[in-house]
Design an enzyme around this catalytic site. Structure first.
Site, short mmCIF file in Angstrom:
data_model
loop_
_atom_site.label_atom_id
_atom_site.label_comp_id
_atom_site.label_asym_id
_atom_site.label_seq_id
_atom_site.Cartn_x
_atom_site.Cartn_y
_atom_site.Cartn_z
CG PHE A 126 -5.10 -1.76 6.64
CD1 PHE A 126 -5.33 -3.12 6.56
CD2 PHE A 126 -3.97 -1.23 6.05
CE1 PHE A 126 -4.43 -3.95 5.90
CE2 PHE A 126 -3.06 -2.05 5.38
CZ PHE A 126 -3.30 -3.41 5.31
NE ARG A 379 -10.01 -9.82 4.33
CZ ARG A 379 -9.47 -8.68 3.90
NH1 ARG A 379 -9.93 -7.52 4.34
NH2 ARG A 379 -8.48 -8.68 3.02
#
Length: 419
Positions: A126, A379
């Site tokens: 991330f 997702r």
């Protein structure tokens, strides 16, 4: 073969199905974005009201009085959180945010030398973690190349062998995710920790996409430190206070960013110029805890204490496997699975499609809440505590209809401000 009857049969056998009633679920909506922000539970709502009322009822005395004295709240919640990551209570504290906690940990444990001055990370991590690493390197006046990134061969996953190979003699600290935020790949923390320590490297893990979804054994495997947010799988609310773990063998290491709430409790209000740091992970707190942002976590964690993380993981794997089976059956040769197909996947799936942004927007029109990740990823997170197999079945039927009728074509294929 997957059918609606099969879904209903699986729901009938689900020992966790009653917990869906603990959450506020919008009628006509299938929420599959719990890996970004978990739903509000009734228990979390109640704990918010309880802490708010303690402010009303006690004023300043709320720090030491009432059902949840604020002065000790971070430690109390840490004790509830510790079993989820396989830690001792004193090795955990709830404080700060994910990125501020990473800064604290690096400030405390990254001690570069002429021989060891690099921080190892991966290129799929991330970005906020990478921003923090880069700024810590800059604070030490080290070259940008001091951040060493493990490369991905397929753009979705990281090969374990590549991580170990990158652990060269110039690496001081490794910062890696327990679960990759895009693909949902689960890394083997035990193997990584062992390899790092054999090479004299400290290792810390980002648990943001793993805590509350998979079990951990951080104390047992000897992980040096870890950090995470509490608003995804743990359902602690938007921007809720984060957490960090420091293995007990590091107790006594001075916090790199010292603040008054890292003091030993019995010395904190002495307000001496020299800090007497807490003898446990509480030492790595900086400022006064955000009580009203800690509040929902108490109720949220009570659910996990009751259910157990092993049961959550068992159902999560079953839900994601059923969803993959439905997708392969109902929309064959349409999506590429970017997530691992075996049990090394976390709590969500990652579907790759060139029209991903458009498809996500259309899914929302039909009451299915997904999550888009640029440039071409969808997702989907069926959550063990509040999603059902029947919801998974219906969501795939909606996806099938969208693909068959190309209803996504009414949208531009680009993300909104928040994906």
């Amino acid at each position: 073969m997957t059918t609606i009857d099969k879904a209903k049969q699986l729901d009938a056998m689900d020992a966790l199905r009653k917990y869906a009633n603990e959450f506020y679920k919008k009628e006509g909506q299938i929420y599959l974005d719990g890996n970004s922000l978990g739903l509000l539970s009734k228990r979390a709502e109640q704990s918010v009201h309880a802490l708010l009322n303690s402010w009303r009822d006690y004023g300043i005395d709320g720090w030491t009085n009432g059902e949840h004295p604020w002065f000790y709240l971070s430690e109390k919640l840490a004790a509830l959180c510790a079993p989820l990551i396989g830690a001792k209570c004193e090795e955990v504290i709830l404080t700060g945010s994910t990125t501020t906690n990473l800064h604290q940990l690096l400030a405390s444990f990254f001690k570069p030398t002429p021989a060891r001055y690099k921080i190892l990370a991966d290129e799929l991590n991330f970005p906020s973690d990478l921003y923090a690493i880069a700024s810590q390197i800059a604070l030490h006046n080290l070259p940008e190349s001091s951040m060493k990134l493990v490369k991905s061969e397929d753009g979705q996953t990281i090969a374990p062998a590549a991580i170990v190979e990158a652990m060269t003699e110039d690496v001081a600290v490794a910062i890696l995710p327990a679960v990759l935020y895009r693909s949902g790949q689960v890394l083997d923390l035990q193997v990584i920790t062992k390899a790092a320590h054999e090479r004299g490297i400290l290792v810390g893990f980002d648990l943001c996409h793993s805590i509350g979804a998979i079990p951990h054994h951080l104390h047992e495997i000897g992980t040096d430190f870890a950090f995470w947010c509490n608003y995804k799988h743990l359902n602690g609310g938007p921007g809720s206070v984060a957490g960090l773990f420091v293995h007990e063998r590091h107790f006594g290491t001075a916090p790199g960013l010292a603040g008054w709430f890292g003091s030993a409790k019995d010395k904190q209000f002495d307000l001496k110029i020299e800090i007497t740091a807490a003898a446990h992970t509480g030492a790595y707190q900086i400022g006064t805890p955000h009580i009203l942002s800690l509040a929902p976590i108490e109720g949220a964690l009570s659910l996990f204490a009751e259910v157990g993380i092993e049961a959550v993981r068992e159902k999560s794997l079953a839900l994601t496997q059923f969803m993959m089976d439905c997708i392969e059956q109902e929309v064959p040769n349409t999506f590429t699975f970017g997530n691992p197909l075996d049990d090394t996947r976390g709590g969500h799936l990652f579907l790759v499609h060139e029209e991903a942004a458009r498809i996500c927007k259309t899914l929302k029109d039909y009451g299915v809440v997904p999550d888009f990740r640029a440039p071409n990823g969808i997702r989907l997170a069926p959550v063990a505590l509040y999603n059902s197999f029947e919801e998974v079945w219906h969501s795939v039927q909606i996806l099938k209809d969208i693909i068959a009728n190309k209803t996504y074509e009414k949208y531009e294929n680009k993300r909104d401000i928040i994906a």
